[in-house]
Enzyme design. Structure first.
Site, mmCIF file in Angstrom:
data_model
loop_
_atom_site.group_PDB
_atom_site.id
_atom_site.type_symbol
_atom_site.label_atom_id
_atom_site.label_comp_id
_atom_site.label_asym_id
_atom_site.label_seq_id
_atom_site.Cartn_x
_atom_site.Cartn_y
_atom_site.Cartn_z
ATOM 1 C CE LYS A 1 12.224 59.358 27.302
ATOM 2 N NZ LYS A 1 11.481 57.837 26.340
ATOM 3 C CE1 TYR B 1 8.937 56.341 31.427
ATOM 4 C CE2 TYR B 1 10.434 55.894 31.410
ATOM 5 C CZ TYR B 1 10.292 56.529 30.845
ATOM 6 O OH TYR B 1 10.485 57.055 29.940
ATOM 7 C CG ASN C 1 10.232 57.890 22.664
ATOM 8 O OD1 ASN C 1 11.516 57.856 23.800
ATOM 9 N ND2 ASN C 1 9.863 56.725 22.813
ATOM 10 C CG HIS D 1 9.008 61.651 30.093
ATOM 11 N ND1 HIS D 1 8.313 60.636 29.897
ATOM 12 C CD2 HIS D 1 8.747 62.136 31.013
ATOM 13 C CE1 HIS D 1 7.336 60.958 30.884
ATOM 14 N NE2 HIS D 1 7.787 61.863 31.671
ATOM 15 C CD GLU E 1 5.563 61.735 34.700
ATOM 16 O OE1 GLU E 1 6.383 62.750 34.655
ATOM 17 O OE2 GLU E 1 5.644 60.918 34.570
HETATM 18 P P1 DAT Z 1 5.440 58.337 26.265
HETATM 19 O O1 DAT Z 1 6.786 57.745 26.071
HETATM 20 O O2 DAT Z 1 5.144 58.653 25.391
HETATM 21 O O3 DAT Z 1 4.731 59.187 27.324
HETATM 22 P P2 DAT Z 1 4.959 55.371 27.199
HETATM 23 O O4 DAT Z 1 4.756 55.992 28.542
HETATM 24 O O5 DAT Z 1 3.981 54.203 27.244
HETATM 25 O O6 DAT Z 1 5.268 56.258 26.189
HETATM 26 O O7 DAT Z 1 5.840 54.485 26.893
HETATM 27 C C1 DAT Z 1 7.055 54.347 28.198
HETATM 28 C C2 DAT Z 1 8.222 54.703 26.546
HETATM 29 O O8 DAT Z 1 8.857 53.450 26.855
HETATM 30 C C3 DAT Z 1 8.876 55.262 25.859
HETATM 31 O O9 DAT Z 1 8.364 56.506 24.791
HETATM 32 C C4 DAT Z 1 10.019 54.210 25.257
HETATM 33 C C5 DAT Z 1 9.244 52.885 25.758
HETATM 34 N N1 DAT Z 1 7.970 52.138 24.742
HETATM 35 C C6 DAT Z 1 6.924 52.220 25.068
HETATM 36 N N2 DAT Z 1 6.132 51.635 24.417
HETATM 37 C C7 DAT Z 1 7.450 50.920 23.227
HETATM 38 C C8 DAT Z 1 7.210 49.320 22.631
HETATM 39 N N3 DAT Z 1 5.836 48.909 22.395
HETATM 40 N N4 DAT Z 1 8.140 49.212 22.089
HETATM 41 C C9 DAT Z 1 9.512 49.810 23.055
HETATM 42 N N5 DAT Z 1 9.619 50.561 23.355
HETATM 43 C C10 DAT Z 1 8.729 51.362 24.054
HETATM 44 MG MG MG Z 2 4.750 58.048 29.039
#
Ligand code: DAT
Ligand code: MG
Length: 150
Positions: A11, A51, A114, A117, A128
């Site tokens: 990212k 997303y 974080n 991805h 994707e």
């Molecule tokens: P991941 O990236 O672990 O697959 P995800 O697909 O649920 O997680 O979410 C995509 C991204 O969105 C994640 O890397 C960071 C952001 N995100 C997820 N949950 C969040 C939250 N509760 N608050 C802020 N950002 C969040």
């Molecule tokens: Mg995800």
């Protein structure tokens, strides 16, 4: 275990913090085969597709803004159980809940930054990879394959 493909993406914060090499090195050393790699500054349109499942979440606008804030490094990896193993190597979505030894558990502290991805299912990985690499992946033989898999 099956040979799978997964979509991994460093990212914008991972790129800015100089962690591209560190992240790629972890997957290379584990034995995964890199079959696509490029830097791209993604459009909000592309990110909203990537997303799409999260579009009703309160953090969605901030997530898109963060992901569009600079270039990312898009990667496709192939190997046994690449999707699930990629997720294990990534750690939890929230870095504070990620075990030491994982990418997020070692290299970052906040869910909104974080750094990397990874696809969460084989089906999403296929979607994707098609979205980020419409030009396709690179086909080649990895010379070390027989030293990584029996
Ligand atoms: P991941 O990236 O672990 O697959 P995800 O697909 O649920 O997680 O979410 C995509 C991204 O969105 C994640 O890397 C960071 C952001 N995100 C997820 N949950 C969040 C939250 N509760 N608050 C802020 N950002 C969040
Ligand atoms: Mg995800």
């Amino acid at each position: 275990s099956n040979t799978e493909r997964t979509y991994i993406m460093v990212k914008p914060d991972g790129v800015q913090r100089g962690l591209v090499g560190e992240i790629i090195q972890r997957f290379e050393r584990r034995g995964f085969k890199m079959i696509a790699l490029k830097m791209v500054w993604p459009t909000t349109e592309l990110l909203e597709k990537h997303y799409a499942d999260l579009k009703n979440r309160p953090f969605f606008p901030n997530l898109i803004k963060y992901m569009a804030s600079g270039p990312v490094v898009a990667i496709v990896l192939e190997g046994r159980d690449a999707v699930a193993t990629g997720r294990v190597m990534l750690g939890e979505t929230d870095p504070l809940k990620s075990a030491p030894g994982t990418i997020r558990g070692d290299l970052c502290l906040q869910v909104g930054r974080n750094i990397c991805h990874g696809s969460d299912s084989v089906q999403n990985a296929e979607k994707e990879i098609a979205l980020w690499f419409p030009e396709g992946i690179v086909k080649y033989t990895l010379a070390t394959e027989n030293w990584i898999f029996e």
